[in-house]
Design a protein around this motif. Structure first.
Motif, mmCIF file in Angstrom:
data_model
loop_
_atom_site.group_PDB
_atom_site.id
_atom_site.type_symbol
_atom_site.label_atom_id
_atom_site.label_comp_id
_atom_site.label_asym_id
_atom_site.label_seq_id
_atom_site.Cartn_x
_atom_site.Cartn_y
_atom_site.Cartn_z
ATOM 1 N N VAL A 1 -5.006 -4.403 1.528
ATOM 2 C CA VAL A 1 -6.263 -3.913 2.087
ATOM 3 C C VAL A 1 -6.041 -2.603 2.831
ATOM 4 O O VAL A 1 -4.938 -2.284 3.266
ATOM 5 N N ILE A 2 -7.122 -1.826 2.972
ATOM 6 C CA ILE A 2 -7.231 -0.832 4.041
ATOM 7 C C ILE A 2 -7.890 -1.578 5.190
ATOM 8 O O ILE A 2 -9.067 -1.945 5.101
ATOM 9 N N LYS B 1 -8.928 -3.206 -10.406
ATOM 10 C CA LYS B 1 -10.260 -3.344 -9.823
ATOM 11 C C LYS B 1 -10.123 -3.740 -8.357
ATOM 12 O O LYS B 1 -9.070 -4.221 -7.917
ATOM 13 N N ALA B 2 -11.224 -3.557 -7.602
ATOM 14 C CA ALA B 2 -11.201 -3.862 -6.178
ATOM 15 C C ALA B 2 -12.618 -3.910 -5.643
ATOM 16 O O ALA B 2 -13.572 -3.480 -6.303
ATOM 17 N N ALA B 3 -12.739 -4.408 -4.428
ATOM 18 C CA ALA B 3 -13.973 -4.274 -3.652
ATOM 19 C C ALA B 3 -13.754 -3.141 -2.662
ATOM 20 O O ALA B 3 -12.773 -3.151 -1.901
ATOM 21 N N TYR B 4 -14.650 -2.163 -2.686
ATOM 22 C CA TYR B 4 -14.502 -0.977 -1.846
ATOM 23 C C TYR B 4 -15.674 -0.902 -0.883
ATOM 24 O O TYR B 4 -16.832 -1.041 -1.287
ATOM 25 N N TRP C 1 0.883 -1.176 0.000
ATOM 26 C CA TRP C 1 0.000 0.000 0.000
ATOM 27 C C TRP C 1 0.918 1.221 0.000
ATOM 28 O O TRP C 1 1.738 1.384 0.898
ATOM 29 N N ALA C 2 0.805 2.056 -1.022
ATOM 30 C CA ALA C 2 1.710 3.201 -1.140
ATOM 31 C C ALA C 2 0.959 4.397 -1.713
ATOM 32 O O ALA C 2 -0.055 4.248 -2.404
ATOM 33 N N THR C 3 1.485 5.580 -1.416
ATOM 34 C CA THR C 3 0.883 6.832 -1.886
ATOM 35 C C THR C 3 1.936 7.680 -2.579
ATOM 36 O O THR C 3 3.021 7.914 -2.030
ATOM 37 N N THR C 4 1.633 8.105 -3.800
ATOM 38 C CA THR C 4 2.502 9.034 -4.524
ATOM 39 C C THR C 4 2.038 10.444 -4.219
ATOM 40 O O THR C 4 0.914 10.830 -4.568
ATOM 41 N N ARG C 5 2.888 11.224 -3.568
ATOM 42 C CA ARG C 5 2.538 12.567 -3.118
ATOM 43 C C ARG C 5 3.244 13.605 -3.997
ATOM 44 O O ARG C 5 4.460 13.558 -4.170
ATOM 45 N N PHE C 6 2.475 14.535 -4.504
ATOM 46 C CA PHE C 6 3.029 15.612 -5.320
ATOM 47 C C PHE C 6 3.357 16.851 -4.484
ATOM 48 O O PHE C 6 4.092 17.726 -4.938
ATOM 49 N N VAL C 7 2.782 16.935 -3.290
ATOM 50 C CA VAL C 7 2.950 18.086 -2.398
ATOM 51 C C VAL C 7 3.460 17.592 -1.052
ATOM 52 O O VAL C 7 3.014 16.549 -0.558
ATOM 53 N N GLN D 1 -14.993 4.047 5.114
ATOM 54 C CA GLN D 1 -14.457 3.499 3.865
ATOM 55 C C GLN D 1 -13.312 2.533 4.148
ATOM 56 O O GLN D 1 -12.566 2.683 5.121
ATOM 57 N N ALA D 2 -13.207 1.519 3.302
ATOM 58 C CA ALA D 2 -12.111 0.564 3.359
ATOM 59 C C ALA D 2 -11.982 -0.049 1.972
ATOM 60 O O ALA D 2 -12.780 0.236 1.076
ATOM 61 N N CYS D 3 -10.978 -0.916 1.800
ATOM 62 C CA CYS D 3 -10.691 -1.422 0.457
ATOM 63 C C CYS D 3 -10.056 -2.795 0.542
ATOM 64 O O CYS D 3 -9.271 -3.074 1.457
ATOM 65 N N TYR D 4 -10.386 -3.650 -0.442
ATOM 66 C CA TYR D 4 -9.702 -4.920 -0.637
ATOM 67 C C TYR D 4 -9.358 -5.037 -2.119
ATOM 68 O O TYR D 4 -10.256 -5.078 -2.968
ATOM 69 N N ALA D 5 -8.070 -5.062 -2.421
ATOM 70 C CA ALA D 5 -7.609 -5.158 -3.808
ATOM 71 C C ALA D 5 -7.367 -6.622 -4.145
ATOM 72 O O ALA D 5 -6.382 -7.220 -3.699
ATOM 73 N N GLY D 6 -8.255 -7.209 -4.919
ATOM 74 C CA GLY D 6 -8.184 -8.635 -5.175
ATOM 75 C C GLY D 6 -7.277 -9.030 -6.323
ATOM 76 O O GLY D 6 -6.989 -10.211 -6.504
ATOM 77 N N GLY D 7 -6.859 -8.088 -7.146
ATOM 78 C CA GLY D 7 -6.002 -8.426 -8.282
ATOM 79 C C GLY D 7 -6.814 -8.647 -9.554
ATOM 80 O O GLY D 7 -7.990 -8.310 -9.602
ATOM 81 N N PRO D 8 -6.233 -9.173 -10.608
ATOM 82 C CA PRO D 8 -4.889 -9.760 -10.633
ATOM 83 C C PRO D 8 -3.750 -8.753 -10.695
ATOM 84 O O PRO D 8 -2.601 -9.095 -10.417
ATOM 85 N N GLY D 9 -4.041 -7.500 -11.086
ATOM 86 C CA GLY D 9 -2.990 -6.492 -11.160
ATOM 87 C C GLY D 9 -3.138 -5.448 -10.067
ATOM 88 O O GLY D 9 -3.957 -5.582 -9.147
#
Length: 277
Positions: A202-203, A221-224, A175-181, A247-255
């Motif tokens: 996941v979150i 894609k994901a389940a949110y 889980w990563a965040t690209t920050r511009f500021v 809010q929460a998240c589950y990233a099931g893949g495949p990518g």
């Protein structure tokens, strides 16, 4: 890092197609699926040539009140020499397809996919599509909340490809965040970032906070989890959340699952009703 970003094409579904879709609007959140972004719901703006747009968020009393978000589609030779008509509006641009020629502060920038620009109020920017392909980009607008003793932020023109993502602690890079500021730069009253989840990430708790959100799925894609509901989302879908929506998240893949995220930050809560201009 190379990546692709989903962008709508418009068009119109055939009469044989079922009307059932995943679009939903509640008092806590909205999901605007990619299939709703058709020709019939595009808009146009003053002083923009050969350009149409999808408005996917706008300030609404009692829902999300701080920002608007557009997906802009600019044909070759199109654009604007007077794009922003509100002198108090700041903006963020994020390019998903094509090349934007941005002029601001006496400098010219060629923005390619992954390109990000922060544009402070009254910066006098202009934008043109000088290429041969259609230009598509997100434009997020907010009324800048000035604070006595803080300067207005500077213009920023960057590209995601040149920024190392910040990994969330304890996630082994999943889980990563690209920050511009810089988050410590309190001149800024909004952040637009890119959030990336590896398959299976996941979150792991229900985020519940004061910040409003716009989440446009760039890839995967994901389940949110939104309030009481689990919804499936994919590249091209948009989620719009009012303050305090769990809010929460589950990233099931495949990518990878990646989205462009807006949130309002770094300001006191207004204790008086917002005045209409």
């Amino acid at each position: 890092m190379s990546t692709t970003y989903y962008a709508p094409r418009g068009g119109h579904p055939g009469q044989e197609q079922l009307l059932t879709d995943r679009a939903i609007f509640t008092d806590a959140y909205a999901v605007i699926p990619k299939g709703t972004m058709r020709d019939i719901v595009t808009s146009f703006l003053p002083f923009w040539d050969d350009t149409r747009l999808w408005v996917i968020a706008r300030p609404m009393t009692g829902f999300a009140e701080t920002f608007s978000q557009y997906i802009m589609e600019v044909q070759p030779d199109g654009g604007s020499d007077r794009p922003e008509t509100d002198p108090e509006a700041e903006g963020v641009l994020f390019v998903v397809e094509g090349t934007a020629t941005l002029n601001v502060g006496g400098e010219t920038h060629e923005m390619t996919p992954g390109g990000y620009a922060y544009l402070p109020p009254s910066s006098g920017w202009t934008l043109r599509n000088r290429g041969d392909e259609t230009l598509r980009f997100h434009w997020i607008r907010k009324a800048y909340e000035a604070v006595e003793g803080l300067d207005t932020p500077d213009v920023l023109v960057l590209n995601e490809q040149d920024i190392a993502p910040n990994v969330m602690p304890g996630t082994e890079g999943k889980w990563a965040t690209t920050r511009f500021v810089d988050p410590a730069d309190l001149r800024h009253d909004m952040h637009v970032t890119i959030v990336t989840f590896e398959p299976g990430a996941v979150i792991p708790f229900l985020e519940t906070h004061v910040m409003e959100h716009g989440l446009y799925v760039l890839e995967g894609k994901a389940a949110y989890r939104l309030n009481n509901d689990w919804v499936e989302v994919e590249a091209g879908d948009y989620m719009w959340l009012r303050a305090f929506c769990p809010q929460a998240c589950y990233a099931g893949g495949p990518g990878k699952f990646r989205y462009l995220l807006y949130k309002d930050v770094n300001r006191h809560m207004s204790l008086r009703p917002r005045l209409s201009r």
